[in-house]
Design an enzyme around this catalytic site. Structure first.
Site, PDB file in Angstrom:
ATOM      1  N   THR A 132      44.205  46.303  39.020  1.00 22.21           N
ATOM      2  CA  THR A 132      44.779  45.139  39.700  1.00 22.21           C
ATOM      3  C   THR A 132      46.304  45.122  39.589  1.00 22.21           C
ATOM      4  O   THR A 132      46.869  45.680  38.642  1.00 22.21           O
ATOM      5  CB  THR A 132      44.204  43.859  39.053  1.00 22.21           C
ATOM      6  N   ASP A 133      46.936  44.435  40.517  1.00 26.52           N
ATOM      7  CA  ASP A 133      48.396  44.255  40.437  1.00 26.52           C
ATOM      8  C   ASP A 133      48.787  43.287  39.316  1.00 26.52           C
ATOM      9  O   ASP A 133      49.955  43.213  38.937  1.00 26.52           O
ATOM     10  CB  ASP A 133      48.960  43.766  41.785  1.00 26.52           C
ATOM     11  N   GLU A 134      47.797  42.548  38.778  1.00 28.95           N
ATOM     12  CA  GLU A 134      48.129  41.526  37.782  1.00 28.95           C
ATOM     13  C   GLU A 134      48.663  42.131  36.481  1.00 28.95           C
ATOM     14  O   GLU A 134      49.292  41.434  35.683  1.00 28.95           O
ATOM     15  CB  GLU A 134      46.919  40.619  37.516  1.00 28.95           C
ATOM     16  N   TYR A 158      42.678  38.323  31.104  1.00 28.99           N
ATOM     17  CA  TYR A 158      42.135  39.236  32.117  1.00 28.99           C
ATOM     18  C   TYR A 158      43.099  40.394  32.367  1.00 28.99           C
ATOM     19  O   TYR A 158      42.740  41.565  32.245  1.00 28.99           O
ATOM     20  CB  TYR A 158      41.855  38.488  33.431  1.00 28.99           C
ATOM     21  N   LYS A 162      42.744  44.432  31.544  1.00 33.46           N
ATOM     22  CA  LYS A 162      42.825  45.470  32.584  1.00 33.46           C
ATOM     23  C   LYS A 162      43.958  46.444  32.255  1.00 33.46           C
ATOM     24  O   LYS A 162      43.833  47.655  32.453  1.00 33.46           O
ATOM     25  CB  LYS A 162      43.042  44.845  33.971  1.00 33.46           C
TER      26      LYS A 162
HETATM   27  P1  NAD Z   1      33.187  41.088  40.340  1.00 36.13           P
HETATM   28  O1  NAD Z   1      33.351  40.174  39.162  1.00 36.13           O
HETATM   29  O2  NAD Z   1      32.766  40.512  41.642  1.00 36.13           O
HETATM   30  O3  NAD Z   1      32.125  42.228  39.988  1.00 36.13           O
HETATM   31  C1  NAD Z   1      32.097  42.887  38.748  1.00 36.13           C
HETATM   32  C2  NAD Z   1      30.795  43.683  38.657  1.00 36.13           C
HETATM   33  O4  NAD Z   1      30.803  44.407  37.416  1.00 36.13           O
HETATM   34  C3  NAD Z   1      29.533  42.808  38.650  1.00 36.13           C
HETATM   35  O5  NAD Z   1      28.549  43.398  39.479  1.00 36.13           O
HETATM   36  C4  NAD Z   1      29.089  42.816  37.191  1.00 36.13           C
HETATM   37  O6  NAD Z   1      27.686  42.652  37.029  1.00 36.13           O
HETATM   38  C5  NAD Z   1      29.553  44.204  36.753  1.00 36.13           C
HETATM   39  N1  NAD Z   1      29.786  44.282  35.303  1.00 36.13           N
HETATM   40  C6  NAD Z   1      30.497  43.404  34.529  1.00 36.13           C
HETATM   41  N2  NAD Z   1      30.467  43.805  33.253  1.00 36.13           N
HETATM   42  C7  NAD Z   1      29.754  44.967  33.212  1.00 36.13           C
HETATM   43  C8  NAD Z   1      29.398  45.871  32.169  1.00 36.13           C
HETATM   44  N3  NAD Z   1      29.761  45.633  30.894  1.00 36.13           N
HETATM   45  N4  NAD Z   1      28.675  46.949  32.482  1.00 36.13           N
HETATM   46  C9  NAD Z   1      28.284  47.186  33.758  1.00 36.13           C
HETATM   47  N5  NAD Z   1      28.576  46.356  34.783  1.00 36.13           N
HETATM   48  C10 NAD Z   1      29.306  45.268  34.509  1.00 36.13           C
HETATM   49  O7  NAD Z   1      34.563  41.870  40.453  1.00 36.13           O
HETATM   50  P2  NAD Z   1      35.336  42.378  41.766  1.00 36.13           P
HETATM   51  O8  NAD Z   1      36.162  41.281  42.284  1.00 36.13           O
HETATM   52  O9  NAD Z   1      34.374  43.078  42.644  1.00 36.13           O
HETATM   53  O10 NAD Z   1      36.327  43.437  41.089  1.00 36.13           O
HETATM   54  C11 NAD Z   1      35.921  44.793  40.912  1.00 36.13           C
HETATM   55  C12 NAD Z   1      37.042  45.556  40.233  1.00 36.13           C
HETATM   56  O11 NAD Z   1      38.215  45.488  41.034  1.00 36.13           O
HETATM   57  C13 NAD Z   1      37.431  44.994  38.855  1.00 36.13           C
HETATM   58  O12 NAD Z   1      37.712  46.075  38.005  1.00 36.13           O
HETATM   59  C14 NAD Z   1      38.686  44.187  39.145  1.00 36.13           C
HETATM   60  O13 NAD Z   1      39.545  44.154  38.012  1.00 36.13           O
HETATM   61  C15 NAD Z   1      39.307  44.989  40.266  1.00 36.13           C
HETATM   62  N6  NAD Z   1      40.155  44.234  41.202  1.00 36.13           N
HETATM   63  C16 NAD Z   1      39.703  43.085  41.785  1.00 36.13           C
HETATM   64  C17 NAD Z   1      40.503  42.402  42.695  1.00 36.13           C
HETATM   65  C18 NAD Z   1      40.028  41.141  43.383  1.00 36.13           C
HETATM   66  O14 NAD Z   1      40.809  40.503  44.090  1.00 36.13           O
HETATM   67  N7  NAD Z   1      38.755  40.767  43.265  1.00 36.13           N
HETATM   68  C19 NAD Z   1      41.768  42.891  42.998  1.00 36.13           C
HETATM   69  C20 NAD Z   1      42.206  44.077  42.388  1.00 36.13           C
HETATM   70  C21 NAD Z   1      41.386  44.739  41.504  1.00 36.13           C
HETATM   71  P1  TYD Z   2      41.965  33.628  42.074  1.00 33.69           P
HETATM   72  O1  TYD Z   2      41.146  33.773  43.300  1.00 33.69           O
HETATM   73  O2  TYD Z   2      41.314  33.137  40.822  1.00 33.69           O
HETATM   74  O3  TYD Z   2      42.709  35.018  41.832  1.00 33.69           O
HETATM   75  P2  TYD Z   2      43.883  35.432  40.781  1.00 33.69           P
HETATM   76  O4  TYD Z   2      44.100  34.347  39.817  1.00 33.69           O
HETATM   77  O5  TYD Z   2      43.297  36.652  40.161  1.00 33.69           O
HETATM   78  O6  TYD Z   2      45.096  35.706  41.637  1.00 33.69           O
HETATM   79  O7  TYD Z   2      43.158  32.629  42.382  1.00 33.69           O
HETATM   80  C1  TYD Z   2      44.099  32.899  43.414  1.00 33.69           C
HETATM   81  C2  TYD Z   2      45.185  31.843  43.333  1.00 33.69           C
HETATM   82  O8  TYD Z   2      44.597  30.573  43.665  1.00 33.69           O
HETATM   83  C3  TYD Z   2      45.780  31.677  41.939  1.00 33.69           C
HETATM   84  O9  TYD Z   2      47.172  31.427  42.061  1.00 33.69           O
HETATM   85  C4  TYD Z   2      45.055  30.471  41.373  1.00 33.69           C
HETATM   86  C5  TYD Z   2      44.782  29.623  42.616  1.00 33.69           C
HETATM   87  N1  TYD Z   2      43.547  28.792  42.552  1.00 33.69           N
HETATM   88  C6  TYD Z   2      43.623  27.428  42.839  1.00 33.69           C
HETATM   89  O10 TYD Z   2      44.701  26.883  43.158  1.00 33.69           O
HETATM   90  N2  TYD Z   2      42.473  26.690  42.773  1.00 33.69           N
HETATM   91  C7  TYD Z   2      41.279  27.231  42.421  1.00 33.69           C
HETATM   92  O11 TYD Z   2      40.257  26.483  42.342  1.00 33.69           O
HETATM   93  C8  TYD Z   2      41.209  28.624  42.142  1.00 33.69           C
HETATM   94  C9  TYD Z   2      39.908  29.283  41.756  1.00 33.69           C
HETATM   95  C10 TYD Z   2      42.368  29.372  42.218  1.00 33.69           C
END
Ligand code: NAD
Ligand code: TYD
Length: 352
Positions: A132-134, A158, A162
């Site tokens: 992630t960019d975070e 988080y 990561k």
């Molecule tokens: P998500 O929370 O929707 O899915 C995570 C999945 O991992 C789930 O299916 C869960 O059951 C599985 N999991 C969790 N712990 C586990 C373990 N110990 N063993 C096996 N499986 C396990 O997450 P997402 O949003 O699909 O993100 C996927 C990846 O992409 C993550 O690594 C996240 O850091 C990264 N990412 C997400 C975003 C975003 O905006 N969602 C952006 C950049 C990077």
């Molecule tokens: P989120 O989807 O949790 O992603 P991340 O924190 O990983 O960027 O949140 C996106 C942005 O939205 C973040 O600045 C927090 C804000 N947010 C709200 O304002 N209200 C909410 O209920 C949630 C879940 C997030």
């Protein structure tokens, strides 16, 4: 075949569906099925011989070794993680366990598998780590966007967990020569996203006429990328990314949270008009502790090296996403039963 971890989650399930729809080789999906993992996301693959599922924890090294020995994948695409910042504030332990220790155990299993491969397969093997960019921390309004050389400065449990996993992946390449590639992507949105995250939460609340809880002043900035574009970037990095390298992936779509919520309200108003509209549901609530102000991605490297660019604009991606949630009310109802209710009480009750 390839092995995907976390394939029952949001991005992982989109990746598996797109991969197989595009004629990709067979996939084994290793997922623990936490609250975020939902086999229903992959229901359309039932009966497809190219798809295999193994329920396991990436932190269980013996289980990972057995799965690798059985399937002998040519690549691992590692999505599995605890992924929600607010949950990491309430309970950081699981984040350290899965994201740091789990990634370490998976790397150990992968290293053993890779070392035992014949020379040509060893050379071709890839461990793609999805991050992630975070990890880069928070920008001011005027700072330049994150590049691959921006110093790490994670601010939430988080992002810190990561960052730890990214460092381990880097070290496994540098020390042992494991052929890794890492992607650091901005905020994704699209089908199958669990409605604890901003965009699906706002859509689900709006459709029920519930308040739309905006944290703090709502002026925090995120870069938004449609999930299908992220999946394409991962496919390109897997195919042609240079080992040991990091690729930043972003949508070139920086928006304030309030702008995102208004865009959702206006799109919903077009597709499912509500008397008085949806914008009036916006409610300001207590801010997230340590809330990062701004994220922005400089994606010039992946564009220059691999020719990747997002296909969706923010507007087209949001329209597709809102349409998907309207058409998949049963999926939303299913994931919002049970554990989800406890989370909503825990996270929002004291914020009002
Ligand atoms: P998500 O929370 O929707 O899915 C995570 C999945 O991992 C789930 O299916 C869960 O059951 C599985 N999991 C969790 N712990 C586990 C373990 N110990 N063993 C096996 N499986 C396990 O997450 P997402 O949003 O699909 O993100 C996927 C990846 O992409 C993550 O690594 C996240 O850091 C990264 N990412 C997400 C975003 C975003 O905006 N969602 C952006 C950049 C990077
Ligand atoms: P989120 O989807 O949790 O992603 P991340 O924190 O990983 O960027 O949140 C996106 C942005 O939205 C973040 O600045 C927090 C804000 N947010 C709200 O304002 N209200 C909410 O209920 C949630 C879940 C997030």
């Amino acid at each position: 075949m390839i092995l995907v971890t976390g394939g029952a989650g949001f991005i992982g399930s989109n990746f598996v569906l797109d991969w197989l729809a595009g004629g990709g080789e067979p996939v084994v999906n290793v997922d623990k099925l936490t609250y975020a993992g939902n086999p229903a996301n992959l229901a359309s693959l039932s009966g497809d011989a190219r798809y295999r599922f193994a329920q396991a924890d990436i932190g269980d090294q013996a289980a990972m070794e057995a799965i690798l020995a059985e399937h002998r994948p040519r690549a691992i695409v590692h999505f599995a993680a605890e992924s929600h910042v607010d949950r990491s504030i309430h309970g950081p332990g699981e984040f350290v366990q899965t994201n740091v220790v789990g990634t370490f155990r998976l790397l150990e299993a992968a290293r053993g598998h890779w070392l035992a491969l014949p020379a040509a397969e060893k050379e071709a093997f890839r461990f793609l780590h999805v991050s992630t960019d975070e990890v880069y921390g928070s920008l001011s309004e005027t700072d330049p966007a994150f590049s691959e050389t921006t110093a790490y400065a994670p601010n939430s449990p988080y992002s810190a967990s990561k960052a730890g996993s990214d460092h381990l992946v880097r070290a496994y390449h540098h020390t042992y020569g494991l052929p890794t590639v890492t992607t650091n992507c901005s905020n994704n949105y699209g089908p199958y996203q669990f409605p604890e995250k901003l965009i699906p939460l706002m859509i689900a609340n709006a459709l029920e006429g519930k308040p739309l809880p905006v944290y703090g002043d709502g002026r925090q900035v995120r870069d938004w990328l449609y999930v299908g574009d992220h999946c394409e970037a991962i496919r390109m990095v897997l195919a042609r990314g240079r080992t040991g390298e990091v690729y930043n992936v972003g949508g070139n779509a920086e928006k304030r949270n309030l702008e995102v919520v208004h865009a959702l309200c206006d799109t919903l108003q077009e597709m499912r008009p509500r008397e008085g509209g949806y914008r009036g549901l916006v409610t300001y609530v207590a801010d997230r502790p340590g809330h990062d102000r701004r994220y922005a991605i400089d994606a010039r490297k992946i564009r220059a090296e691999l020719g990747w660019a997002p296909r969706e604009t923010f507007e087209s991606g949001i329209a597709r996403t809102v349409r998907w949630y309207l058409d998949n009310a049963a999926w939303v109802a299913q994931v919002r039963s049970g554990e989800y209710r406890h989370w909503i009480e825990k996270n929002y009750e004291k914020r009002a």
